[in-house]
Design a protein around this motif. Structure first.
Motif, PDB file in Angstrom:
ATOM      1  N   ILE A  79     -31.092 -83.903 -12.507  1.00  0.00           N
ATOM      2  CA  ILE A  79     -31.855 -85.077 -12.066  1.00  0.00           C
ATOM      3  C   ILE A  79     -32.948 -84.646 -11.095  1.00  0.00           C
ATOM      4  O   ILE A  79     -34.088 -85.118 -11.173  1.00  0.00           O
ATOM      5  CB  ILE A  79     -30.921 -86.125 -11.428  1.00  0.00           C
ATOM      6  CG1 ILE A  79     -30.027 -86.747 -12.499  1.00  0.00           C
ATOM      7  CG2 ILE A  79     -31.721 -87.205 -10.709  1.00  0.00           C
ATOM      8  CD1 ILE A  79     -28.975 -87.694 -11.968  1.00  0.00           C
ATOM      9  N   GLU A  80     -32.628 -83.715 -10.216  1.00  0.00           N
ATOM     10  CA  GLU A  80     -33.632 -83.195  -9.283  1.00  0.00           C
ATOM     11  C   GLU A  80     -34.779 -82.525 -10.037  1.00  0.00           C
ATOM     12  O   GLU A  80     -35.951 -82.734  -9.713  1.00  0.00           O
ATOM     13  CB  GLU A  80     -32.978 -82.208  -8.320  1.00  0.00           C
ATOM     14  CG  GLU A  80     -33.902 -81.688  -7.258  1.00  0.00           C
ATOM     15  CD  GLU A  80     -33.217 -80.738  -6.294  1.00  0.00           C
ATOM     16  OE1 GLU A  80     -33.935 -80.130  -5.475  1.00  0.00           O
ATOM     17  OE2 GLU A  80     -31.982 -80.596  -6.355  1.00  0.00           O
ATOM     18  N   CYS A 121     -39.117 -92.876 -12.600  1.00  0.00           N
ATOM     19  CA  CYS A 121     -37.769 -92.433 -12.255  1.00  0.00           C
ATOM     20  C   CYS A 121     -36.791 -93.600 -12.291  1.00  0.00           C
ATOM     21  O   CYS A 121     -36.052 -93.844 -11.340  1.00  0.00           O
ATOM     22  CB  CYS A 121     -37.760 -91.775 -10.884  1.00  0.00           C
ATOM     23  SG  CYS A 121     -38.690 -90.258 -10.817  1.00  0.00           S
ATOM     24  N   SER A 174     -29.896 -87.050 -17.537  1.00  0.00           N
ATOM     25  CA  SER A 174     -28.708 -86.284 -17.181  1.00  0.00           C
ATOM     26  C   SER A 174     -27.908 -87.018 -16.113  1.00  0.00           C
ATOM     27  O   SER A 174     -28.403 -87.922 -15.460  1.00  0.00           O
ATOM     28  CB  SER A 174     -29.115 -84.902 -16.657  1.00  0.00           C
ATOM     29  OG  SER A 174     -27.979 -84.173 -16.284  1.00  0.00           O
ATOM     30  N   LYS A 175     -26.669 -86.584 -15.955  1.00  0.00           N
ATOM     31  CA  LYS A 175     -25.827 -87.130 -14.891  1.00  0.00           C
ATOM     32  C   LYS A 175     -25.587 -86.110 -13.787  1.00  0.00           C
ATOM     33  O   LYS A 175     -25.071 -86.449 -12.739  1.00  0.00           O
ATOM     34  CB  LYS A 175     -24.479 -87.592 -15.466  1.00  0.00           C
ATOM     35  CG  LYS A 175     -24.620 -88.780 -16.386  1.00  0.00           C
ATOM     36  CD  LYS A 175     -23.291 -89.255 -16.886  1.00  0.00           C
ATOM     37  CE  LYS A 175     -23.491 -90.453 -17.811  1.00  0.00           C
ATOM     38  NZ  LYS A 175     -22.229 -90.954 -18.317  1.00  0.00           N
ATOM     39  N   GLN A 176     -25.980 -84.871 -14.032  1.00  0.00           N
ATOM     40  CA  GLN A 176     -25.772 -83.815 -13.039  1.00  0.00           C
ATOM     41  C   GLN A 176     -26.917 -83.818 -12.023  1.00  0.00           C
ATOM     42  O   GLN A 176     -28.091 -83.943 -12.390  1.00  0.00           O
ATOM     43  CB  GLN A 176     -25.688 -82.456 -13.719  1.00  0.00           C
ATOM     44  CG  GLN A 176     -24.473 -82.324 -14.614  1.00  0.00           C
ATOM     45  CD  GLN A 176     -24.402 -80.965 -15.267  1.00  0.00           C
ATOM     46  OE1 GLN A 176     -25.141 -80.054 -14.910  1.00  0.00           O
ATOM     47  NE2 GLN A 176     -23.512 -80.826 -16.241  1.00  0.00           N
ATOM     48  N   ASP A 177     -26.559 -83.688 -10.759  1.00  0.00           N
ATOM     49  CA  ASP A 177     -27.541 -83.790  -9.685  1.00  0.00           C
ATOM     50  C   ASP A 177     -28.692 -82.796  -9.814  1.00  0.00           C
ATOM     51  O   ASP A 177     -29.851 -83.149  -9.605  1.00  0.00           O
ATOM     52  CB  ASP A 177     -26.863 -83.601  -8.327  1.00  0.00           C
ATOM     53  CG  ASP A 177     -25.968 -84.770  -7.954  1.00  0.00           C
ATOM     54  OD1 ASP A 177     -26.103 -85.848  -8.575  1.00  0.00           O
ATOM     55  OD2 ASP A 177     -25.133 -84.606  -7.049  1.00  0.00           O
ATOM     56  N   ASN A 178     -28.376 -81.548 -10.159  1.00  0.00           N
ATOM     57  CA  ASN A 178     -29.436 -80.541 -10.221  1.00  0.00           C
ATOM     58  C   ASN A 178     -30.420 -80.819 -11.362  1.00  0.00           C
ATOM     59  O   ASN A 178     -31.611 -80.559 -11.234  1.00  0.00           O
ATOM     60  CB  ASN A 178     -28.873 -79.124 -10.302  1.00  0.00           C
ATOM     61  CG  ASN A 178     -27.939 -78.926 -11.468  1.00  0.00           C
ATOM     62  OD1 ASN A 178     -27.424 -79.889 -12.031  1.00  0.00           O
ATOM     63  ND2 ASN A 178     -27.678 -77.684 -11.819  1.00  0.00           N
ATOM     64  N   PHE A 232     -32.588 -91.571 -15.993  1.00  0.00           N
ATOM     65  CA  PHE A 232     -32.613 -90.124 -16.131  1.00  0.00           C
ATOM     66  C   PHE A 232     -31.830 -89.711 -17.368  1.00  0.00           C
ATOM     67  O   PHE A 232     -30.974 -90.431 -17.860  1.00  0.00           O
ATOM     68  CB  PHE A 232     -32.021 -89.462 -14.876  1.00  0.00           C
ATOM     69  CG  PHE A 232     -32.828 -89.738 -13.640  1.00  0.00           C
ATOM     70  CD1 PHE A 232     -34.022 -89.085 -13.426  1.00  0.00           C
ATOM     71  CD2 PHE A 232     -32.403 -90.663 -12.705  1.00  0.00           C
ATOM     72  CE1 PHE A 232     -34.779 -89.337 -12.297  1.00  0.00           C
ATOM     73  CE2 PHE A 232     -33.145 -90.922 -11.570  1.00  0.00           C
ATOM     74  CZ  PHE A 232     -34.337 -90.263 -11.370  1.00  0.00           C
ATOM     75  N   GLU A 269     -35.738 -83.205 -13.055  1.00  0.00           N
ATOM     76  CA  GLU A 269     -36.483 -84.250 -13.739  1.00  0.00           C
ATOM     77  C   GLU A 269     -37.413 -84.985 -12.770  1.00  0.00           C
ATOM     78  O   GLU A 269     -38.539 -85.325 -13.125  1.00  0.00           O
ATOM     79  CB  GLU A 269     -35.515 -85.230 -14.401  1.00  0.00           C
ATOM     80  CG  GLU A 269     -36.185 -86.115 -15.407  1.00  0.00           C
ATOM     81  CD  GLU A 269     -35.193 -86.884 -16.269  1.00  0.00           C
ATOM     82  OE1 GLU A 269     -35.634 -87.868 -16.882  1.00  0.00           O
ATOM     83  OE2 GLU A 269     -34.011 -86.516 -16.324  1.00  0.00           O
ATOM     84  N   LYS A 297     -40.861 -95.170  -7.209  1.00  0.00           N
ATOM     85  CA  LYS A 297     -39.883 -94.964  -8.275  1.00  0.00           C
ATOM     86  C   LYS A 297     -40.450 -95.417  -9.622  1.00  0.00           C
ATOM     87  O   LYS A 297     -40.328 -94.712 -10.621  1.00  0.00           O
ATOM     88  CB  LYS A 297     -38.606 -95.739  -7.951  1.00  0.00           C
ATOM     89  CG  LYS A 297     -37.508 -95.584  -8.976  1.00  0.00           C
ATOM     90  CD  LYS A 297     -36.219 -96.228  -8.531  1.00  0.00           C
ATOM     91  CE  LYS A 297     -36.302 -97.720  -8.653  1.00  0.00           C
ATOM     92  NZ  LYS A 297     -35.020 -98.402  -8.440  1.00  0.00           N
TER      93      LYS A 297
END
Length: 63
Positions: free
Chosen positions: A38-39, A27, A32-36, A30, A41, A22
């Motif tokens: 973050i993925e 990491c 953003s707060k949206q999962d997609n 991040f 990134e 990590k």
């Protein structure tokens, strides 16, 4: 109780490895707060880490 100690010891190594990964990948925070996002990134960090690692491995530093 000895079995629990063994399991804890095995898990500690996994946790330590994820912590190192990590921090090495950057990491920690991040954008953003949206999962997609973050993925995406995380993938970007992994690509950058691998690219820099390859360049670093091929760099010649005269002694």
């Amino acid at each position: 109780m000895p079995r629990m100690k063994k399991l804890y010891h095995l898990r500690w190594g996994i946790e330590s490895s994820f912590r190192k990964l990590k921090y090495d990948l950057g990491c920690i925070q991040f954008h953003s707060k949206q999962d997609n996002f973050i993925e995406m990134e995380i993938y970007a960090h992994m690509i950058m880490f691998n690219t820099v690692s390859q360049i670093n491995a091929q760099a010649y530093v005269p002694q």
